[in-house]
Design an enzyme around this catalytic site. Structure first.
Site, PDB file in Angstrom:
ATOM      1  N   HIS A  63       0.787  -1.196   0.003  1.00  0.00           N
ATOM      2  CA  HIS A  63       0.051  -0.214   0.045  1.00  0.00           C
ATOM      3  C   HIS A  63       0.621   1.273  -0.054  1.00  0.00           C
ATOM      4  O   HIS A  63       0.595   2.253  -0.831  1.00  0.00           O
ATOM      5  CB  HIS A  63      -1.077   0.221   0.957  1.00  0.00           C
ATOM      6  CG  HIS A  63      -1.805   1.087   1.134  1.00  0.00           C
ATOM      7  ND1 HIS A  63      -1.944   2.201   2.215  1.00  0.00           N
ATOM      8  CD2 HIS A  63      -3.011   1.567   0.784  1.00  0.00           C
ATOM      9  CE1 HIS A  63      -2.996   2.993   1.942  1.00  0.00           C
ATOM     10  NE2 HIS A  63      -3.485   2.375   1.053  1.00  0.00           N
ATOM     11  N   ASP A 105      -6.251   1.887  -1.884  1.00  0.00           N
ATOM     12  CA  ASP A 105      -6.697   1.468  -0.855  1.00  0.00           C
ATOM     13  C   ASP A 105      -7.497   0.030  -0.851  1.00  0.00           C
ATOM     14  O   ASP A 105      -7.533  -0.592  -0.079  1.00  0.00           O
ATOM     15  CB  ASP A 105      -7.748   2.647  -0.392  1.00  0.00           C
ATOM     16  CG  ASP A 105      -7.135   3.885   0.093  1.00  0.00           C
ATOM     17  OD1 ASP A 105      -5.696   3.839   0.356  1.00  0.00           O
ATOM     18  OD2 ASP A 105      -7.718   4.824   0.340  1.00  0.00           O
TER      19      ASP A 105
END
EC number: 3.1.1.4
Length: 138
Positions: A63, A105
């Site tokens: 991420h 996300d």
């Protein structure tokens, strides 16, 4: 330190991406990002260094890498649209940045959901100074 920053952001009433990411994590893991992921391992939460501690921490590493590629975007504050149905997150319309941030996300939340079995309480509130291994490249 990571936990304090996230709590401060929430107390200030920021309505941006961090709150949306928290909601995605809740959808996929049934856990609140705070406290479960706000300072987990070496990469979940603010910043990151060293080697990911497990598959859960690796989700956060990936991420961070995803956000790092969005040099012309503001991934921690841009608001995007998304929806979900029966545990599936779908990124909606918006600018290219909003779509890319949403996808970063979404992928991380899905990864965290798929790796719930690797979650270890000993890595909750893990101190940064223990993350001393050389950092991996994205």
């Amino acid at each position: 330190m990571r936990t304090l920053w996230i709590v401060a952001v929430l107390l200030l009433g920021v309505e941006g991406n961090l709150l949306q990411f928290n909601k995605m994590i809740k959808i996929m893991t049934k856990k609140n990002a705070i406290p479960f992921y706000s300072s987990y391992g070496c990469y979940c939460g603010w910043g990151g260094q060293g080697k990911p501690k497990d598959a859960t921490d690796r989700c956060c590493f990936v991420h961070d890498c995803c956000y790092g590629k969005l040099t012309d975007c503001s991934p921690k504050s841009d608001i995007y649209s998304y929806s979900w149905k029966t545990g599936i997150i779908i990124c909606g319309e918006g600018t290219e940045c909003e779509k890319k941030i949403c996808e970063c996300d979404r992928a991380a939340a899905v990864c965290l959901g798929h790796n719930l079995r690797t979650y270890k309480k000993r890595y909750m509130f893990y101190p940064d100074f223990l993350c001393t291994d050389p950092s991996e490249k994205c």
